[in-house]
Scaffold this motif. Structure first.
Motif, PDB file in Angstrom:
ATOM      1  N   TYR A   1       0.815  -1.218   0.000  1.00  0.00           N
ATOM      2  CA  TYR A   1       0.000   0.000   0.000  1.00  0.00           C
ATOM      3  C   TYR A   1       0.847   1.266   0.000  1.00  0.00           C
ATOM      4  O   TYR A   1       0.303   2.367  -0.009  1.00  0.00           O
ATOM      5  CB  TYR A   1      -0.904   0.025   1.244  1.00  0.00           C
ATOM      6  N   ASP A   2       2.185   1.085   0.070  1.00  0.00           N
ATOM      7  CA  ASP A   2       3.052   2.261   0.137  1.00  0.00           C
ATOM      8  C   ASP A   2       4.339   2.018  -0.653  1.00  0.00           C
ATOM      9  O   ASP A   2       4.667   0.884  -1.009  1.00  0.00           O
ATOM     10  CB  ASP A   2       3.372   2.641   1.595  1.00  0.00           C
ATOM     11  N   TYR A   3       5.060   3.110  -0.887  1.00  0.00           N
ATOM     12  CA  TYR A   3       6.242   3.093  -1.750  1.00  0.00           C
ATOM     13  C   TYR A   3       7.333   2.142  -1.233  1.00  0.00           C
ATOM     14  O   TYR A   3       7.835   1.291  -1.959  1.00  0.00           O
ATOM     15  CB  TYR A   3       6.780   4.529  -1.861  1.00  0.00           C
ATOM     16  N   THR A   4       7.683   2.287   0.040  1.00  0.00           N
ATOM     17  CA  THR A   4       8.817   1.531   0.584  1.00  0.00           C
ATOM     18  C   THR A   4       8.543   0.034   0.560  1.00  0.00           C
ATOM     19  O   THR A   4       9.388  -0.764   0.140  1.00  0.00           O
ATOM     20  CB  THR A   4       9.122   2.005   2.029  1.00  0.00           C
TER      21      THR A   4
ATOM     22  N   MET B   1      -3.867  -0.397   7.191  1.00  0.00           N
ATOM     23  CA  MET B   1      -3.245   0.929   7.168  1.00  0.00           C
ATOM     24  C   MET B   1      -4.053   1.941   7.991  1.00  0.00           C
ATOM     25  O   MET B   1      -3.481   2.825   8.613  1.00  0.00           O
ATOM     26  CB  MET B   1      -3.112   1.452   5.725  1.00  0.00           C
TER      27      MET B   1
ATOM     28  N   TYR C   1      -4.401   7.231  -3.718  1.00  0.00           N
ATOM     29  CA  TYR C   1      -3.189   7.639  -2.993  1.00  0.00           C
ATOM     30  C   TYR C   1      -2.277   6.421  -2.759  1.00  0.00           C
ATOM     31  O   TYR C   1      -1.075   6.458  -3.054  1.00  0.00           O
ATOM     32  CB  TYR C   1      -3.577   8.287  -1.658  1.00  0.00           C
ATOM     33  N   HIS C   2      -2.853   5.325  -2.248  1.00  0.00           N
ATOM     34  CA  HIS C   2      -2.037   4.129  -1.988  1.00  0.00           C
ATOM     35  C   HIS C   2      -1.464   3.574  -3.296  1.00  0.00           C
ATOM     36  O   HIS C   2      -0.281   3.230  -3.378  1.00  0.00           O
ATOM     37  CB  HIS C   2      -2.888   3.042  -1.312  1.00  0.00           C
TER      38      HIS C   2
ATOM     39  N   ALA D   1      -6.228  -2.188   2.846  1.00  0.00           N
ATOM     40  CA  ALA D   1      -5.589  -0.983   3.398  1.00  0.00           C
ATOM     41  C   ALA D   1      -6.493  -0.342   4.442  1.00  0.00           C
ATOM     42  O   ALA D   1      -6.021   0.264   5.409  1.00  0.00           O
ATOM     43  CB  ALA D   1      -5.304   0.018   2.280  1.00  0.00           C
TER      44      ALA D   1
ATOM     45  N   GLN E   1      -8.553   7.624  -1.430  1.00  0.00           N
ATOM     46  CA  GLN E   1      -7.536   6.959  -0.600  1.00  0.00           C
ATOM     47  C   GLN E   1      -6.894   5.796  -1.353  1.00  0.00           C
ATOM     48  O   GLN E   1      -5.680   5.590  -1.278  1.00  0.00           O
ATOM     49  CB  GLN E   1      -8.164   6.483   0.725  1.00  0.00           C
TER      50      GLN E   1
ATOM     51  N   SER F   1       1.423   5.549  -4.811  1.00  0.00           N
ATOM     52  CA  SER F   1       2.660   5.343  -4.042  1.00  0.00           C
ATOM     53  C   SER F   1       3.318   4.028  -4.461  1.00  0.00           C
ATOM     54  O   SER F   1       4.542   3.949  -4.602  1.00  0.00           O
ATOM     55  CB  SER F   1       2.364   5.291  -2.541  1.00  0.00           C
ATOM     56  N   VAL F   2       2.502   2.996  -4.656  1.00  0.00           N
ATOM     57  CA  VAL F   2       3.017   1.679  -5.064  1.00  0.00           C
ATOM     58  C   VAL F   2       3.595   1.749  -6.478  1.00  0.00           C
ATOM     59  O   VAL F   2       4.699   1.263  -6.744  1.00  0.00           O
ATOM     60  CB  VAL F   2       1.888   0.616  -4.975  1.00  0.00           C
TER      61      VAL F   2
END
Ligand code: KIV
Length: 273
Positions: free
Chosen positions: A33-36, A59, A75-76, A55, A72, A79-80
């Protein structure tokens, strides 16, 4: 997917997944759900990242997947998408953005594709959402289906128990799976259904069936990354294999940090300018 086979492909596409099924190559899928996290998952060699509406649970801390919004999810997903180099990105259409109205299904799917850069969408349900699935597909947007335990319908089911144990529900699920393939979906997720039924469905389709709590007779597996890493230690369904106990390990690391700050062990002379 073995490194040798995966290296054959520059990118994992929906067509690659169908070819993998035809070649008997199992498909690996995880949520992110996120970049890292997505960068770690992609570089580790996953075939598919699902930006799941889970998420909403892991999340945002909601009890169900129902509250998460389209904004939302975008947004997730964006980032991915910024993190990945090779895997296919599937994005869940959230509750309320496609059921019962094919025009809003199309608008929602277009927003996801345009604003996040995701490669495809996932929609929960069978015959009831056929019109929405068709309309999204007609815009050239690949659709992954989702049958069995569909968490967006949790208030209809009343619990997260195994689905389709009874003949009538199993028959409907088989028909829905065939319908989704006929409509043009590139894959179907089967969640929490008996292994024998899932295997039967996988054998009856040419598109891949990705299971979660659906046994070993399907074409691939998906898990929520926080569960696999042991971050969600209070959630222990039978189908879950935890590969780490990060809830404990992260907690221990944070406790050590707190101690080091309090005792002025951190930062030391080498850790400052
Ligand atoms: O949202 C999600 O994480 C999912 C998987 C459980 C398949 O839909």
């Amino acid at each position: 997917m073995s490194a040798a086979v995966r290296n054959k492909y520059r990118r994992i596409t929906t067509k690659v997944l169908v070819d993998m099924k035809a070649n008997g190559e199992k498909i690996s899928m995880l949520t992110a759900y996120d970049y890292t996290m997505a960068k770690i998952v992609d570089r580790a060699g996953i075939d598919v990242i699902l930006v799941g509406d889970s998420a909403s649970n892991v999340m945002a801390g909601h009890e169900t997947t129902l509250p998460i919004t389209l904004d939302q999810m975008i947004y997730h997903a964006s980032s991915v998408v910024r993190a990945i180099e090779k895997c296919l990105v599937v994005v869940d259409l959230p509750f309320g953005t496609y059921q019962g109205n094919s025009r809003s299904a199309l608008d929602s799917a277009i927003r996801i594709m345009k604003e996040s850069g995701g490669h495809s969408v996932k929609m929960e349900g069978g015959k009831e959402i056929a019109e929405s699935v068709t309309r999204v597909l007609s815009a050239g947007i690949p659709v992954m289906g989702h049958l069995g335990l569909t968490p967006q319908a949790i208030y209809k089911f009343g619990s997260y128990a195994v689905r389709a144990k009874e003949e009538e529900e199993a028959e409907k699920l088989k028909k829905d799976a065939i319908l989704l393939e006929e409509l043009g979906c590139f894959a179907v997720v089967l969640e929490k259904v008996p292994a024998q039924l899932a295997e039967e469905v996988a054998k009856s389709l040419t598109i891949p069936v990705i299971g979660i709590g659906a046994g070993d007779g399907v074409d691939g597996q998906v898990l929520v990354i926080h569960d696999l890493l042991g971050m969600t230690h209070e959630f222990s369904p039978r189908f879950l294999r935890r590969y780490l106990d990060l809830y404990r390990e992260m907690g221990d690391a944070i406790k050590r940090y707190i101690t080091d700050v309090k005792t002025q062990d951190f930062p030391n002379k080498e850790e400052q300018y």
